[in-house]
Write an enzyme that holds these catalytic residues in place. Structure first.
Site, mmCIF file in Angstrom:
data_model
loop_
_atom_site.group_PDB
_atom_site.id
_atom_site.type_symbol
_atom_site.label_atom_id
_atom_site.label_comp_id
_atom_site.label_asym_id
_atom_site.label_seq_id
_atom_site.Cartn_x
_atom_site.Cartn_y
_atom_site.Cartn_z
ATOM 1 N N SER A 169 -41.494 11.325 -7.537
ATOM 2 C CA SER A 169 -41.820 9.994 -7.179
ATOM 3 C C SER A 169 -42.459 9.438 -8.484
ATOM 4 C CB SER A 169 -42.961 10.059 -6.199
ATOM 5 O OG SER A 169 -43.726 11.224 -6.556
ATOM 6 N N HIS A 171 -34.766 8.306 -6.740
ATOM 7 C CA HIS A 171 -35.970 8.223 -6.018
ATOM 8 C C HIS A 171 -35.832 7.668 -4.713
ATOM 9 C CE1 HIS A 171 -40.461 7.007 -5.624
ATOM 10 N NE2 HIS A 171 -40.286 8.180 -4.710
ATOM 11 N N GLU A 225 -34.594 4.191 -5.993
ATOM 12 C CA GLU A 225 -34.582 3.805 -7.532
ATOM 13 C C GLU A 225 -33.888 4.886 -8.377
ATOM 14 O OE1 GLU A 225 -39.106 2.410 -7.935
ATOM 15 O OE2 GLU A 225 -38.970 4.192 -7.860
ATOM 16 N N ASN A 266 -43.967 3.107 -7.017
ATOM 17 C CA ASN A 266 -45.150 3.592 -7.099
ATOM 18 C C ASN A 266 -46.154 3.087 -7.723
ATOM 19 O OD1 ASN A 266 -45.163 5.523 -4.985
ATOM 20 N ND2 ASN A 266 -44.040 6.956 -6.327
HETATM 21 N N1 3HC Z 1 -36.605 9.612 10.166
HETATM 22 C C1 3HC Z 1 -35.501 9.052 10.571
HETATM 23 N N2 3HC Z 1 -35.778 8.095 11.442
HETATM 24 C C2 3HC Z 1 -36.856 7.388 11.675
HETATM 25 C C3 3HC Z 1 -38.208 8.383 11.161
HETATM 26 C C4 3HC Z 1 -37.821 9.221 10.600
HETATM 27 N N3 3HC Z 1 -39.014 10.071 10.172
HETATM 28 N N4 3HC Z 1 -39.066 7.646 11.929
HETATM 29 C C5 3HC Z 1 -38.883 6.691 12.582
HETATM 30 N N5 3HC Z 1 -37.395 6.851 12.551
HETATM 31 C C6 3HC Z 1 -36.695 5.673 13.252
HETATM 32 C C7 3HC Z 1 -36.570 5.705 14.657
HETATM 33 O O1 3HC Z 1 -35.955 6.691 15.150
HETATM 34 C C8 3HC Z 1 -36.503 4.322 15.094
HETATM 35 O O2 3HC Z 1 -34.879 4.137 15.137
HETATM 36 P P1 3HC Z 1 -34.451 3.296 16.300
HETATM 37 O O3 3HC Z 1 -34.356 2.049 15.983
HETATM 38 O O4 3HC Z 1 -32.833 3.924 16.088
HETATM 39 O O5 3HC Z 1 -34.557 3.841 17.567
HETATM 40 C C9 3HC Z 1 -36.901 3.391 14.028
HETATM 41 O O6 3HC Z 1 -37.081 4.322 12.881
HETATM 42 C C10 3HC Z 1 -38.193 2.896 14.028
HETATM 43 O O7 3HC Z 1 -39.267 3.988 14.663
HETATM 44 P P2 3HC Z 1 -40.424 3.647 15.616
HETATM 45 O O8 3HC Z 1 -40.225 2.704 16.677
HETATM 46 O O9 3HC Z 1 -40.618 5.199 16.101
HETATM 47 O O10 3HC Z 1 -41.533 3.446 14.691
HETATM 48 P P3 3HC Z 1 -41.763 2.148 13.515
HETATM 49 O O11 3HC Z 1 -41.116 1.166 14.070
HETATM 50 O O12 3HC Z 1 -42.989 2.093 13.204
HETATM 51 O O13 3HC Z 1 -41.102 2.517 12.271
HETATM 52 C C11 3HC Z 1 -41.129 3.530 10.162
HETATM 53 C C12 3HC Z 1 -41.487 3.601 11.491
HETATM 54 C C13 3HC Z 1 -39.761 3.263 9.816
HETATM 55 C C14 3HC Z 1 -41.621 4.880 9.343
HETATM 56 C C15 3HC Z 1 -41.952 2.225 9.775
HETATM 57 O O14 3HC Z 1 -43.366 2.398 10.073
HETATM 58 C C16 3HC Z 1 -41.934 1.921 8.253
HETATM 59 O O15 3HC Z 1 -41.070 1.293 7.575
HETATM 60 N N6 3HC Z 1 -43.338 2.446 7.740
HETATM 61 C C17 3HC Z 1 -43.501 2.328 6.220
HETATM 62 C C18 3HC Z 1 -42.603 3.305 5.435
HETATM 63 C C19 3HC Z 1 -42.675 3.185 4.036
HETATM 64 O O16 3HC Z 1 -43.396 2.325 3.364
HETATM 65 N N7 3HC Z 1 -42.317 4.460 3.235
HETATM 66 C C20 3HC Z 1 -42.307 4.438 1.785
HETATM 67 C C21 3HC Z 1 -43.375 5.177 1.296
HETATM 68 S S1 3HC Z 1 -43.495 5.240 -0.244
HETATM 69 C C22 3HC Z 1 -42.561 6.700 -0.679
HETATM 70 O O17 3HC Z 1 -41.719 7.205 0.001
HETATM 71 C C23 3HC Z 1 -42.448 6.832 -2.336
HETATM 72 C C24 3HC Z 1 -43.022 8.110 -2.408
HETATM 73 O O18 3HC Z 1 -42.808 8.525 -3.804
HETATM 74 C C25 3HC Z 1 -44.402 8.431 -2.062
#
Ligand code: 3HC
Length: 288
Positions: free
Chosen positions: A119, A140, A152, A191
Site C-alpha cells: 500500500s 495496488h 495503481e 494513500n
Molecule cells: N467482497 C466482495 N464484494 C463485496 C464485499 C467484499 N468484501 N463487501 C460488499 N461487497 C458487495 C456486496 O456483495 C454487494 O454486491 P451486490 O450489489 O451485488 O449485492 C455490494 O458490494 C454492496 O455491498 P453492501 O450492500 O453489503 O454494502 P455497501 O453498499 O455498504 O458497500 C462497500 C460495501 C463496497 C465496502 C462500500 O461501503 C465501500 O465502497 N466502502 C469504501 C471502501 C474503500 O474506500 N476501500 C478503499 C480502502 S483503501 C485501501 O484499500 C488501500 C489500502 O492500501 C489501505
C-alpha cells in the site's frame, strides 16, 4: 507475452480477494500462503461469497465450479514456477517482502512479472532483491478487490515500459481501471490523499470538535464517500492505517505524519477494526 496464469502470494483479505477476482475473470490462479489453514480459509471465503452470488442469481452453480477450479492452493512457493505474473500480497514488512521476492526470483521463469500489492512501500527496494528489476512493478488493489474499480500501477526505478503495459493490461482484464504512478514514492496516489484525511479526522476528535460518528456522517453526506474515515479505518484495519502513517514518517521525518495517541492506544488495546471485533467502533464477530 500475455498474462494467463497468476500466482498470488498471501491469502489474507487482499490476496484472497485478488485470487477470487482473477479466477472470476478467467485467469488461472495459484494461491500460496505459509500455512494450509490460511489458503483453505481463503478458498472457503471465496466459495461462501459465490454461494451468496448464486442466491442473488448473479452467478450459476456451474460458473462457481468453473471459477473455483481455476484456483489451486499451495504452501510451496515452488508451485509458482510456471506463472506469468506474481502478485505479492503479504504482510507489510519490507524485509519479509524482500526475502519473498529473492526466493521467487530463483523459482520463476526470467520472463515472469513480479507485482506487489504494497500500500505504500518502495517498489524499487523490492526490485533490488531480484535479478529482474525491470520486471518488478507495483500493483495496488483496494479493499474489497472484487468491488473497488482502481488499480495503481507503480513504476519502480528500473520498471520497463513493457512491464507497465503488461501490468496495466492484466488490471484491465480484471475489469479495473489502471492508473500509472510515474514515480515510486511513499503511499503512491490514493494513500497519500487518504492518510491526511485519516489523521485530520482523528485530530478533530482529539480536539473535541466532533465525535467519530459525526465525523463519519459529515464526510459521507458532505463528500458523498461510501464510508467515513473511522468506518474505513475499521474496515481496512486500524493497524494498516498506522503502519502507513509510520512509514510516511520514517521516510520523511515530517511530524505531520505522527500517528496521534488515540489511534496508538487502540492498537495497544488490540482494537484493530472489524477483524478483531472492535476498533473505533464495536463490531460483532461472526456468530455473535
Ligand atoms: N467482497 C466482495 N464484494 C463485496 C464485499 C467484499 N468484501 N463487501 C460488499 N461487497 C458487495 C456486496 O456483495 C454487494 O454486491 P451486490 O450489489 O451485488 O449485492 C455490494 O458490494 C454492496 O455491498 P453492501 O450492500 O453489503 O454494502 P455497501 O453498499 O455498504 O458497500 C462497500 C460495501 C463496497 C465496502 C462500500 O461501503 C465501500 O465502497 N466502502 C469504501 C471502501 C474503500 O474506500 N476501500 C478503499 C480502502 S483503501 C485501501 O484499500 C488501500 C489500502 O492500501 C489501505
Amino acid at each position: 507475452m500475455t498474462i494467463r496464469k497468476i500466482g498470488v502470494l498471501g491469502a489474507g483479505a487482499m490476496g484472497g480477494g485478488i485470487a477470487h477476482l482473477a479466477a472470476a475473470k478467467g485467469f488461472e490462479v495459484v494461491l500460496c500462503d505459509v500455512e494450509q489453514r490460511f489458503v483453505e480459509g481463503a478458498i472457503n471465503r471465496i466459495a461462501a461469497f459465490m454461494d451468496k452470488s448464486i442466491e442473488k442469481q448473479k452467478m450459476t452453480v456451474a460458473e462457481k465450479e468453473v471459477a473455483l477450479k481455476r484456483i489451486s492452493i499451495t504452501t510451496r512457493m515452488e508451485d509458482f514456477a510456471s506463472v506469468d505474473m506474481v502478485i505479492e500480497a503479504i504482510f507489510e514488512d519490507i524485509e519479509v517482502k524482500k526475502s519473498a521476492f529473492e526466493k521467487l526470483d530463483k523459482i520463476c521463469s526470467p520472463e515472469t512479472i513480479f507485482g506487489s500489492n504494497t500500500s505504500s512501500m518502495s517498489i524499487t527496494a523490492l526490485a533490488a532483491a531480484t535479478s529482474r528489476p525491470d520486471k518488478v512493478v507495483g500493483l495496488h488493489f483496494f479493499n474489497p478487490p472484487l468491488i473497488m474499480r482502481l488499480v495503481e500501477v507503480i513504476r519502480g526505478y528500473y520498471t520497463s515500459d513493457e512491464t507497465l503495459k503488461l501490468a496495466s493490461e492484466a488490471a484491465q482484464m480484471m475489469g479495473k481501471t489502471p492508473v500509472v504512478v510515474k514515480k515510486d514514492t511513499p503511499g503512491f496516489i490514493v494513500n497519500r490523499v487518504m492518510m491526511p484525511q485519516f489523521l485530520e479526522a482523528i485530530r478533530i476528535v482529539e480536539e473535541g470538535i466532533a465525535t467519530p460518528e459525526d465525523v463519519d456522517t459529515a464526510v459521507k453526506l458532505g463528500l458523498n464517500y461510501p464510508m467515513g474515515p473511522f468506518e474505513l479505518m475499521d474496515y481496512t484495519g486500524v493497524d494498516i492505517a498506522v503502519h502507513v502513517a509510520d512509514y510516511f514518517f520514517s521516510e520523511s521525518k515530517d511530524t505531520k505524519w505522527n500517528a496521534p495517541q488515540t489511534v496508538k492506544a487502540l492498537i495497544r488495546a488490540g482494537r484493530l477494526g472489524k477483524k478483531t471485533g472492535a476498533g473505533w467502533y464495536e463490531h460483532k464477530k461472526k456468530g455473535e
